[in-house]
Scaffold this active site. Structure first.
Site, mmCIF file in Angstrom:
data_model
loop_
_atom_site.group_PDB
_atom_site.id
_atom_site.type_symbol
_atom_site.label_atom_id
_atom_site.label_comp_id
_atom_site.label_asym_id
_atom_site.label_seq_id
_atom_site.Cartn_x
_atom_site.Cartn_y
_atom_site.Cartn_z
ATOM 1 N N GLU A 127 40.439 112.439 28.180
ATOM 2 C CA GLU A 127 41.646 113.224 28.419
ATOM 3 C C GLU A 127 42.834 112.267 28.584
ATOM 4 O OE1 GLU A 127 42.663 117.272 30.857
ATOM 5 O OE2 GLU A 127 41.686 115.687 31.962
ATOM 6 N N MET A 268 36.443 113.045 35.967
ATOM 7 C CA MET A 268 36.741 113.774 34.734
ATOM 8 C C MET A 268 35.655 114.793 34.478
ATOM 9 S SD MET A 268 38.631 114.373 32.141
ATOM 10 C CE MET A 268 38.300 115.477 30.783
ATOM 11 N N ASN A 270 34.006 116.227 32.069
ATOM 12 C CA ASN A 270 33.239 116.341 30.835
ATOM 13 C C ASN A 270 32.144 117.395 31.005
ATOM 14 O OD1 ASN A 270 34.621 113.895 29.959
ATOM 15 N ND2 ASN A 270 33.185 112.833 31.298
ATOM 16 N N GLU A 301 35.743 119.049 39.920
ATOM 17 C CA GLU A 301 35.183 118.895 38.572
ATOM 18 C C GLU A 301 34.184 120.012 38.264
ATOM 19 O OE1 GLU A 301 36.884 116.831 36.997
ATOM 20 O OE2 GLU A 301 37.750 115.934 38.796
ATOM 21 N N GLU A 323 44.362 122.205 35.948
ATOM 22 C CA GLU A 323 44.194 121.337 37.123
ATOM 23 C C GLU A 323 44.521 122.059 38.426
ATOM 24 O OE1 GLU A 323 42.622 118.795 36.836
ATOM 25 O OE2 GLU A 323 42.815 118.311 34.717
#
Length: 850
Positions: A127, A268, A270, A301, A323
C-alpha cells in the site's frame, strides 16, 4: 514519459476498459541478493479491443511481453512504470517476464539480513502503489482479481501468502517451490509474500466459516520474546466481536500475523497475511500504552478483513473511510471485548490529539481528500485519514445511534461483498437504517477541513446562579465551517479536594451560538466541562471559573477521561498562545505524581517536552529545562516500584538531558551504582540511558560501540546509530548527515535512527545552525532518492527543528516562496516542518509576557 505516477482519470479510464479475471504470479527469490525473477500471466476482458491499455511494473527490467501469443518488444512497450499492451482482443492472456529489485526501504519486496545469524528475511509491503514492485499488475484497487502465487525459495524457509501455505515441492540445489491456491477476488495492494526462516506458533479458532488456522511468525532471533498466547487470545476475541457486529463470517481461509523488520508503519492488512512492525515483539519491559497500542493495531488490521478487503474502496479518495472505520471498529472492540475497557479514553488522549495537531496545519485537508493521483495519496496517510476520520465516525454513531449504525454496516457488507464502493454506498445504508438524511451532515463534516472551538459563555447573578449560558462555536480563519455536534456537558463540584460530577446534560450544538437553558437557575458549577465523555470532535475551552478550578486541582478528577479532556484544553490554550508554556509545565508537573493512565502519561510527557524545549521563551528555556529535568528525576524516584509511571518518567528525565548537564543519575542507573526498585535496566533502558549520556557529552563512540557489541542485533545497530548522532559535537552531526542525507543505500530504519539522534530535542543550537542552509539546498535534489519512504524520512527527520527560531522559519518560508513548482508531496512535507515553528514562535512570545 509516464514516470511512476497514475492519475485518477487514467485509473477510471482503465477500469472502464478492463475487467480482470486472474493474475498467475511466478517468483524465484533464489537468483541473488539484489534482484529476483518475476513473471505474471494475466487474464482479462477488454470492452474495446481496438484501444490499448497498460500494466504497472517498477523493477530492473522487462525481458518479455506476450499478448495473446504475440510477442511485443520490451524496448518499445516498457518505459518507467508501464507495460504498454496493444493488439488486444475481447478476451486476453498477457504474459510479462521481468526482473524485480529488492528494497531496504520497507516498500515492495523488502530484503533484510539478520546480523545475529546472517539469515535472509523477505516481506512485502504494497500500500499504496507497490505491488507493481514485485510483479507486473493492474495496480489500482477497483481492478480486483484472483491471484495465484508460485514461489521458488530456499527449502528451509517458511513461505506465506494470502492463501494457506501448500506443501513445498523440491526444486533442486536446496530450493523448493510452493504453489499457492488462488485467492478470492481482491485488490493487488492487499496481496502478500513473506519468506524466510521465520519461526511460527500455530493455533486455530472456530468462526462462522468453520475452523480457521492461525499463525504467528517472527524472526528466529526474536522468538524468545514472542508472547503468542496473548496475541492469539486477542485475535480470537476480535474474530468473535467482528463476526457478531458485522453479521458476516470471516471472509478468508486462514489468518497469519507476521512480525517483520525495518517496517515503516504499524502494520498492514494483507488479506489473511497481516504484517506487523517488530516493535510489537517486546524484548524489553514496555509501557502499558504500547501494549494497549499493539492490541489496537492487531484489532485494526483484523477489522480490515471486512472493511477494506472484503469490501474495498473504488479509488484512494475513500482511503480515509478504510482507515477511519478500522480505527473506530478496533477501538470499539477493544472497549467492549478486551481488558481495555477505557479504550475510548486512550483514543481521546492520543488519537484525537494527533488529529487536532494535523487539522491545524496549513496543509490540512477535508476527510474526503481530493486524491488526483498516486502522489496525492502517498502524503495522505495522516492524522486526518486515521484519527479525525475515526473521531467523526464516533460522532456519526452518536448522531444516528449505535444500533442503526450497526444495522447499516451489516447491510453494507451483505450488499457489496467482494466489490468496490464509494462513501455514497455506505451513506445509503446508514440513511435506510437510521431514517436520517446524512448528505448535509456529510458535506459539513467530511468535505470541509479544520477544527472548531467550543467555548462556554456563562453569566451569573449576584447569588451565584446561572442566568444565561451559551456554547459559542468559532473557527480558525480560512476554515469557517460551523458544524453540528452531538455532545454532553458535565457540571462538577469540588468536595474534599476532588471534583465530582453533579449533572450531565445532552444537547446538539449547532451554529455560532447554542443556548443551554438547562443550566439557567442552577448554582454556577465549580467546573463546567463541554464535551464531557468526548463524543464531539472539537477543541474546548473553559470559562474563567472552570479554568481557575482546573489549575487549582490538577488531579481533582477521580477518573482519567475528564482529567484528560481538561488537560487537553490547557494544552490547546498553550499551543494557541492563549496561556504561557511555563504555566502549562507547572500544571503537568503537578499532575504527573500518582498518574497511572499510561497513555495519558505518554501524551503529557510529549507535550511537556514540546512546551519546555520549543514553546518556552528563549530567555527562560534553559532554566525551565533544567528544573523540569530535575523534577522528573524526583518524581521517577518516588514512583511506585516497577510501575508504568516509573518507566516512563525515567525515560522522560533522560530525554531532557543534553550538552553540559551533569548526567550522574543516568550514569548511576546504567552502571548499577544506583538501583531503583522495580526498574529493569534491560536492553531498551540501557540504550535510553546511554543515549542521554551521549547527548550530554558523557559517552563517546567507543562506549556506544561497546554497548552495541553486547547484543549485536538489528535493533542494537539502530540504537547505536541514534546515540552516535546525538553526541553534542560537530563531527557527530556531520557523520549522520553524510550517511543519511548525502549517502544512499542505508535501510529505512537506520535513516530514521540517525535522524532521531541528529535532531534530538534539546540539541544545542550552535550544532544545528550550520545545517539550515544545507537542509534547504538539499531539498532541491531529494526527490531523486526515488523511495518515498526515504524522502519523507530525510525531509522530516533532518529538519533542524530544535532551533525553533525566526531564522529557521524564514529560511523555510523563503524556500517555499522560491519553489512554488516543487512537487506537491515535497512542498507539503516542508510546510509541515514550517508550521510547528511558526506556532512555537507565537507560543514563545506569549510565554515571555507571563
Amino acid at each position: 514519459m509516464p514516470g511512476t505516477n497514475l492519475t485518477r482519470e487514467e485509473a477510471a479510464a482503465r477500469a472502464a476498459l478492463v475487467t480482470v479475471d486472474s493474475h498467475d504470479v511466478e517468483l524465484d527469490v533464489t537468483t541473488g541478493p539484489e534482484t529476483f525473477s518475476t513473471r505474471s500471466t494475466i487474464r482479462f476482458w477488454c470492452s474495446d479491443p481496438a484501444s490499448e491499455t497498460f500494466l504497472d511494473f517498477v523493477g530492473d527490467g522487462v525481458q518479455g511481453i506476450s499478448v495473446n501469443g504475440t510477442e511485443l518488444d520490451p524496448a518499445e512497450h516498457y518505459a518507467d512504470s508501464r507495460v504498454r499492451l496493444t493488439g488486444l482482443a475481447a478476451e486476453n492472456v498477457v504474459v510479462v517476464t521481468a526482473t524485480g529489485r529488492y528494497t531496504n526501504t520497507g516498500e515492495g519486496l523488502h530484503r533484510f539480513v539478520d546480523p545475529v545469524d546472517d539469515e535472509v528475511y523477505l516481506y512485502s509491503q504494497f500500500e499504496v502503489p507497490d505491488s507493481r514492485r514485485m510483479y507486473p499488475v493492474f495496480e489500482q484497487p477497483d481492478l480486483k482479481a484472483s491471484f495465484t502465487f508460485t514461489v521458488t525459495a530456499p527449502a528451509h524457509w517458511q513461505v506465506v501468502s494470502n492463501s494457506p501455505t501448500p506443501d513445498p515441492e523440491p526444486a533442486g540445489d536446496g530450493t523448493a517451490t510452493w504453489r499457492f491456491a488462488p485467492t478470492p477476488r481482491i485488490s493487488s495492494y492487499i496481496t502478500a509474500l513473506v519468506a524466510g526462516p521465520y519461526d511460527v506458533v500455530r493455533d486455530t479458532l472456530t468462526s462462522r466459516r468453520g475452523e480457521v488456522p492461525l499463525g504467528i511468525f517472527c524472526r528466529r532471533s526474536l522468538t524468545p520474546y514472542l508472547d503468542a498466547d496473548n496475541l492469539f487470545d486477542l485475535t480470537k476475541r476480535g474474530f468473535a466481536f467482528f463476526e457478531e457486529e458485522f453479521d458476516c463470517a470471516y471472509p478468508f481461509e486462514k489468518y497469519d500475523q507476521v512480525f517483520t523488520p525495518e517496517y515503516n508503519m504499524g502494520a498492514m492488512e494483507n488479506a489473511g497475511c497481516v504484517t506487523l512492525n517488530e516493535m510489537y515483539v517486546f524484548r524489553s519491559k514496555v509501557t502499558e500504552a504500547l501494549v494497549e497500542r499493539r492490541a489496537l493495531t492487531v484489532l485494526h488490521e483484523l477489522a480490515h478483513m471486512w472493511f477494506g478487503n472484503l469490501v474495498t474502496m473504488r479509488w484512494w479518495n475513500d482511503l480515509w473511510l478504510n482507515e477511519s472505520f478500522a480505527e473506530w471498529a478496533s477501538t470499539t472492540c477493544q472497549a467492549e471485548a478486551t481488558r481495555w475497557a477505557d479504550a475510548w479514553t486512550t483514543f481521546g488522549t492520543h488519537e484525537k490529539d494527533w488529529a487536532y495537531r494535523q487539522d491545524q496545519l496549513s496543509s490540512t485537508h477535508p476527510i474526503v481528500a481530493e486524491i488526483r493521483d498516486l502522489q496525492d495519496v502517498e502524503v495522505n496517510f495522516d492524522g486526518i485519514t486515521y484519527a479525525k476520520g475515526a473521531s467523526v465516525l464516533k460522532q456519526l454513531v452518536a448522531h444516528v445511534g449505535r444500533e442503526p449504525f450497526r444495522d447499516g454496516l451489516r447491510a453494507y457488507f451483505a450488499k457489496h461483498a467482494w466489490g468496490n464502493t464509494t462513501l455514497d454506498d455506505l451513506l445509503v445504508e446508514l440513511e435506510a437504517t437510521s431514517g436520517r438524511d446524512l448528505r448535509t451532515w456529510s458535506e459539513l463534516w467530511l468535505e470541509t477541513a479544520g477544527v472548531s472551538t467550543l467555548r462556554p459563555l456563562v453569566e451569573v447573578d449576584d447569588r451565584g446562579r446561572v442566568c444565561a449560558a451559551v456554547i459559542e462555536q468559532t473557527c480558525a480563519p480560512g476554515f469557517e465551517t460551523l458544524r453540528p455536534h452531538t455532545l454532553a456537558i458535565g457540571t462538577y463540584a469540588v468536595r474534599d479536594g476532588a471534583l465530582h460530577r453533579t449533572a450531565r446534560l445532552e444537547l446538539d450544538v449547532d451554529g455560532a451560538r447554542t443556548e443551554v437553558p438547562e443550566l439557567v437557575g442552577r448554582d454556577q458549577p465549580d467546573l463546567l466541562l463541554v464535551n464531557d465523555e468526548d463524543l464531539a470532535y472539537a477543541k474546548i475551552r473553559l470559562d474563567e471559573r472552570s479554568l481557575a478550578t482546573a489549575l487549582a486541582h490538577p488531579r481533582g478528577f477521580t477518573s482519567s477521561l475528564p482529567r484528560s479532556l481538561v488537560l487537553a484544553s490547557l494544552w490547546d490554550m498553550t499551543r494557541d498562545a492563549e496561556m504561557g508554556a511555563r504555566r502549562f509545565v507547572d500544571v503537568v508537573l503537578e499532575t504527573l505524581p500518582g498518574e497511572s493512565d499510561s497513555t495519558l502519561l505518554r501524551t503529557l510527557i510529549a507535550q511537556l517536552q514540546t512546551a519546555v524545549l520549543s514553546y518556552t521563551a528563549p530567555e527562560h528555556r534553559e532554566a525551565t529545562r533544567a528544573a523540569t529535568r530535575d523534577r522528573l528525576w524526583e518524581v521517577a524516584r518516588a514512583a511506585q516500584p516497577g510501575s508504568d509511571a516509573q518507566l516512563q518518567l525515567v525515560a522522560a528525565a533522560a530525554a531532557l538531558t543534553t550538552a553540559g548537564d551533569d548526567p550522574a543519575s543516568a550514569r548511576a542507573l546504567l552502571d548499577g551504582t544506583e538501583v531503583l526498585e522495580g526498574l529493569a535496566v534491560d536492553f531498551e533502558m540501557r540504550w535510553t540511558l546511554l543515549t542521554a549520556l551521549a547527548a550530554a557529552g558523557a559517552a563517546d563512540a567507543d562506549e556506544i560501540d561497546a554497548e552495541r557489541a553486547r547484543e549485536d542485533t538489528a535493533t542494537g545497530r539502530e540504537r547505536a546509530a541514534r546515540a552516535r548522532a546525538a553526541r553534542p559535537i560537530p563531527e557527530a552531526k556531520e557523520e549522520a548527515w553524510a550517511a543519511a542525507v548525502e549517502g544512499t543505500g542505508l535501510p529505512n530504519a537506520v535513516v530514521d535512527a540517525l535522524a532521531a539522534g541528529f535532531a534530538r530535542p534539546g540539541t544545542p543550537a550552535e550544532l544545528l545552525r550550520p545545517f539550515v542552509e544545507r537542509y534547504h539546498a538539499m531539498l532541491d535534489s531529494v526527490e531523486g532518492r526515488g523511495s518515498h519512504a526515504i524522502v519523507e524520512s530525510v525531509v522530516m527527520g533532518f529538519y533542524p527543528r530544535p532551533l525553533a527560531d525566526r531564522a529557521l522559519h524564514d529560511a523555510t518560508q523563503a524556500w517555499l516562496d522560491a519553489r512554488a513548482d516543487a512537487p506537491p508531496a515535497l512542498r507539503r512535507l516542508v510546510v509541515e516542518n514550517r508550521d510547528p515553528v511558526a506556532r512555537a514562535l507565537a507560543a514563545q512570545e506569549r510565554d515571555a509576557r507571563d
